[in-house]
Design an enzyme around this catalytic site. Structure first.
Site, short mmCIF file in Angstrom:
data_model
loop_
_atom_site.label_atom_id
_atom_site.label_comp_id
_atom_site.label_asym_id
_atom_site.label_seq_id
_atom_site.Cartn_x
_atom_site.Cartn_y
_atom_site.Cartn_z
N LYS A 5 1.16 -1.32 -0.16
CA LYS A 5 -0.19 0.15 -0.12
C LYS A 5 0.72 1.02 0.42
O LYS A 5 2.35 1.26 0.17
CB LYS A 5 -0.92 -0.31 1.05
CG LYS A 5 -1.59 -1.33 1.00
CD LYS A 5 -2.48 -0.93 1.91
CE LYS A 5 -4.13 -2.17 2.08
NZ LYS A 5 -5.51 -2.40 3.24
N PHE A 33 -15.46 3.65 6.47
CA PHE A 33 -14.10 4.02 6.38
C PHE A 33 -13.95 3.85 4.77
O PHE A 33 -12.36 4.18 4.46
CB PHE A 33 -13.08 3.66 6.84
CG PHE A 33 -13.63 1.41 6.42
CD1 PHE A 33 -12.74 0.81 5.71
CD2 PHE A 33 -13.99 0.10 7.48
CE1 PHE A 33 -13.54 -1.06 5.04
CE2 PHE A 33 -14.75 -0.64 7.34
CZ PHE A 33 -14.17 -1.03 5.91
N ARG A 90 -1.78 -14.28 3.47
CA ARG A 90 -2.31 -14.02 5.31
C ARG A 90 -1.65 -14.19 6.26
O ARG A 90 -2.32 -13.29 7.67
CB ARG A 90 -3.78 -14.81 5.09
CG ARG A 90 -4.69 -14.78 4.30
CD ARG A 90 -6.44 -14.51 4.31
NE ARG A 90 -7.36 -14.23 5.10
CZ ARG A 90 -7.40 -12.33 5.17
NH1 ARG A 90 -7.41 -12.07 4.14
NH2 ARG A 90 -8.19 -11.82 6.70
N THR A 123 -5.72 -7.42 10.29
CA THR A 123 -6.26 -6.20 9.42
C THR A 123 -5.54 -5.35 9.97
O THR A 123 -5.11 -4.32 9.64
CB THR A 123 -7.40 -5.79 9.33
OG1 THR A 123 -7.66 -7.18 8.83
CG2 THR A 123 -7.79 -4.80 8.64
N ARG A 152 1.91 -6.83 9.14
CA ARG A 152 1.48 -5.36 9.85
C ARG A 152 1.65 -5.55 11.03
O ARG A 152 2.13 -4.24 11.23
CB ARG A 152 0.20 -6.03 9.16
CG ARG A 152 -0.74 -5.22 8.03
CD ARG A 152 -2.13 -6.74 7.94
NE ARG A 152 -2.93 -6.72 6.53
CZ ARG A 152 -3.85 -6.66 6.25
NH1 ARG A 152 -4.33 -7.91 7.51
NH2 ARG A 152 -4.45 -6.45 5.33
N ASN A 180 -2.58 0.18 6.73
CA ASN A 180 -1.79 -1.67 7.85
C ASN A 180 -0.22 -1.94 6.74
O ASN A 180 -0.91 -3.40 6.72
CB ASN A 180 -2.87 -2.48 7.97
CG ASN A 180 -3.61 -2.28 6.60
OD1 ASN A 180 -3.24 -2.24 5.26
ND2 ASN A 180 -4.63 -3.24 6.84
N GLU A 238 -9.59 -11.16 -7.67
CA GLU A 238 -8.83 -9.57 -7.43
C GLU A 238 -7.53 -10.04 -8.44
O GLU A 238 -7.26 -8.93 -8.71
CB GLU A 238 -7.96 -9.64 -5.85
CG GLU A 238 -9.53 -9.74 -4.89
CD GLU A 238 -9.12 -8.96 -2.96
OE1 GLU A 238 -7.47 -9.49 -3.42
OE2 GLU A 238 -9.80 -8.67 -2.46
P1 CMP Z 1 -7.77 -4.03 3.46
O1 CMP Z 1 -6.83 -5.40 3.59
O2 CMP Z 1 -6.83 -4.20 2.37
O3 CMP Z 1 -9.46 -4.29 3.39
C1 CMP Z 1 -9.92 -3.17 3.35
C2 CMP Z 1 -9.27 -1.71 4.34
O4 CMP Z 1 -10.12 -1.65 4.81
C3 CMP Z 1 -8.06 -2.85 4.87
O5 CMP Z 1 -7.78 -3.54 4.68
C4 CMP Z 1 -7.45 -1.71 5.74
O6 CMP Z 1 -6.91 -0.72 5.47
C5 CMP Z 1 -9.48 -0.64 5.82
N1 CMP Z 1 -10.01 -0.28 7.21
C6 CMP Z 1 -9.86 0.61 7.35
N2 CMP Z 1 -10.76 1.24 8.25
C7 CMP Z 1 -11.01 -0.25 8.62
C8 CMP Z 1 -11.61 -0.48 9.54
N3 CMP Z 1 -12.57 -0.40 10.34
N4 CMP Z 1 -12.24 -2.63 9.31
C9 CMP Z 1 -11.57 -2.80 8.03
N5 CMP Z 1 -10.96 -2.24 8.11
C10 CMP Z 1 -10.43 -0.91 7.83
#
Ligand code: CMP
Length: 151
Positions: A11, A59, A87, A93, A104, A114, A128
Site C-alpha cells: 500500500k 471507512f 494472510r 488487519t 502488519r 496497514n 482480485e
Molecule cells: P484491506 O485488507 O486492504 O481491506 C480493506 C481495508 O480497509 C483494510 O485492509 C484497511 O486498510 C481498511 N480499513 C480501514 N478501517 C477499517 C476498519 N475499521 N475495518 C476494516 N478495514 C478497515
C-alpha cells in the site's frame, strides 16, 4: 494440495516508507513465488471498484483516498496454500492486534495504513488477481529450466 494464486498489494504507506524491498524479501523468504509484479497509481474509480464490497462502510471514502494517495505495488503470489500463507505473513488487519513478526505487526501504523493487502479467500483471490492482471501477465517460473539453460 493444489497451487493457488493470490493478490498482494504493497500500500501507499509502505511504498512511501521505502518498505517495498523488505516486504518482497519476506514474501520470497516464506517460499511464495512472485508470478506478477507492477507499480501503479490507482485512480479513484479503480480503487472504488476494487473495494466495492466495502462501499457504504464508514471507512470507505477514507480508504479510497488513502489507496490513491501514492503508488502501490501489485503482486500475484503463487504457491501451495498461497491465500492462507500470505494472510498469515500479513497478520490481522489492525496492526495493533497483529503479532510481531507479521508484516502488519512490524510495519503497519494504523488499521487503514496497514502496509499490505491480501485476498481473503480462494474465490476472491481469483477475482482480485484478474482485476489487476491478465493471463499473459502471470509467469510460471521453472527453476530447473533456468538453471539448465545457457552455459
Ligand atoms: P484491506 O485488507 O486492504 O481491506 C480493506 C481495508 O480497509 C483494510 O485492509 C484497511 O486498510 C481498511 N480499513 C480501514 N478501517 C477499517 C476498519 N475499521 N475495518 C476494516 N478495514 C478497515
Amino acid at each position: 494440495m493444489a497451487k493457488e494464486t493470490t493478490l498482494a498489494i504493497v500500500k501507499p504507506d509502505a511504498v512511501a516508507s521505502k518498505l517495498v524491498g523488505e516486504i518482497l524479501s519476506r514474501i520470497e523468504a516464506a517460499g511464495l513465488e512472485i508470478a506478477a509484479l507492477r507499480m501503479e497509481r490507482l485512480s479513484h474509480a479503480r480503487a472504488r471498484n476494487f473495494y466495492y464490497v466495502h462501499r457504504g462502510k464508514p471507512f470507505f471514502e477514507s480508504l479510497v483516498d488513502f489507496m490513491t494517495s501514492g503508488p502501490v505495488v501489485l503482486l500475484a503470489l503463487r504457491g501451495e496454500n498461497a491465500v492462507a500463507r500470505w494472510r498469515q505473513l500479513m497478520g490481522p488487519t489492525d496492526p495493533r492486534k497483529a503479532p510481531k513478526g507479521t508484516i502488519r505487526g512490524d510495519l503497519g501504523t494504523s488499521i487503514e495504513k496497514n502496509a499490505v493487502h491480501g485476498s481473503d479467500s480462494v474465490e476472491n483471490a481469483s477475482t482480485e488477481v484478474h482485476f489487476f492482471f491478465g493471463g499473459a501477465d502471470l509467469f510460471e517460473i521453472d527453476p530447473e529450466e533456468v538453471w539448465r539453460s545457457g552455459s
